[in-house]
Design an enzyme around this catalytic site. Structure first.
Site, short mmCIF file in Angstrom:
data_model
loop_
_atom_site.label_atom_id
_atom_site.label_comp_id
_atom_site.label_asym_id
_atom_site.label_seq_id
_atom_site.Cartn_x
_atom_site.Cartn_y
_atom_site.Cartn_z
N LEU A 146 12.79 -29.04 31.11
CA LEU A 146 13.72 -29.01 29.99
C LEU A 146 12.99 -29.01 28.65
O LEU A 146 12.04 -29.76 28.46
CB LEU A 146 14.64 -30.24 30.07
CG LEU A 146 15.64 -30.42 28.93
CD1 LEU A 146 16.71 -29.34 28.99
CD2 LEU A 146 16.27 -31.81 29.00
N HIS A 147 13.43 -28.18 27.73
CA HIS A 147 12.88 -28.18 26.37
C HIS A 147 13.93 -27.63 25.41
O HIS A 147 14.63 -26.67 25.71
CB HIS A 147 11.59 -27.35 26.29
CG HIS A 147 11.71 -25.96 26.81
ND1 HIS A 147 11.76 -25.65 28.16
CD2 HIS A 147 11.81 -24.77 26.16
CE1 HIS A 147 11.85 -24.34 28.31
NE2 HIS A 147 11.90 -23.78 27.12
N GLN A 148 14.03 -28.28 24.27
CA GLN A 148 14.97 -27.87 23.23
C GLN A 148 14.22 -27.18 22.11
O GLN A 148 13.22 -27.72 21.60
CB GLN A 148 15.73 -29.07 22.69
CG GLN A 148 16.60 -28.74 21.49
CD GLN A 148 17.96 -29.40 21.55
OE1 GLN A 148 18.86 -28.88 22.21
NE2 GLN A 148 18.11 -30.52 20.90
#
Length: 201
Positions: A146-148
């Site tokens: 996950l990465h924003q």
């Protein structure tokens, strides 16, 4: 009229190697790694192959880490859309936003906010794109971790290059941007309305 023994200058021709053709070149060899899919894990379930799992184990400079929290960190995007393009990542190797536990979720949100405030203080962008792509089908480059994305935007920052040449012109090296943003990062407290110094508003 030239004599029979006098050399006659050849007409300029674009067929000769090295002759100018009127085009400017913007060389982006660093993008070849992206085109070839380098740094992408072969096995998405193997955290040892994940670039977001490896980055925190390096120095801030080598890993392009801007800020380290307790459960979440902020790193430069290796293939940025704009200067200052940041990624907010949990240390834990999870693929989905809903997989974050309560403490990770709080810090993930707080560091996203702090990233925006830091970029405002350091670069003064006119706006931001903030979001995450969940899964390969949604366009996630590294779907397993996950990465924003936090992308600063300026008026006129998009031109023909991304559309025609799939290329972005970036005026600053990643290392220099990381150093500047790390120096500007002064607060990750989500209860602090001012955030980093001079970034309120």
């Amino acid at each position: 009229m030239a004599g029979v023994d006098e050399p006659v200058a050849a007409e300029p021709s674009a067929a000769f190697p090295g002759d100018p053709d009127g085009f400017e070149r913007l060389w982006t060899p660093h993008r070849m790694a992206y085109v070839k899919g380098e740094h992408k894990p072969v096995d998405p379930h193997d955290a040892g192959q994940c670039p977001f799992c490896r980055a925190p184990g390096r120095t801030d400079e080598d890993g392009l880490v801007v800020h380290r929290g307790e459960r979440v960190f902020v790193v430069m995007n290796l293939f940025p859309y704009n200067p200052g393009h940041l990624l907010v990542c949990p240390y834990r190797h999870v693929s989905s936003y809903v997989d974050l536990d309560a403490a990770e979720l709080v810090e993930f949100t707080a560091l996203t906010r702090a990233a925006v405030l830091t970029l405002r203080a350091a670069s003064g962008p006119a706006g931001f794109n903030i979001g995450m792509n969940q899964g390969d089908v949604a366009g996630a480059g590294i779907a397993a971790h996950l990465h924003q994305h936090v992308v600063p935007r300026w008026a006129g920052d998009s031109n023909f290059l991304p559309v025609v040449a799939r290329t972005k012109a970036l005026p600053e090296l990643l290392e220099d941007t990381r150093r500047r943003l790390a120096a500007a990062w002064t607060s990750t407290d989500p209860s602090d309305p001012a955030g980093p110094a001079g970034a309120g508003g």
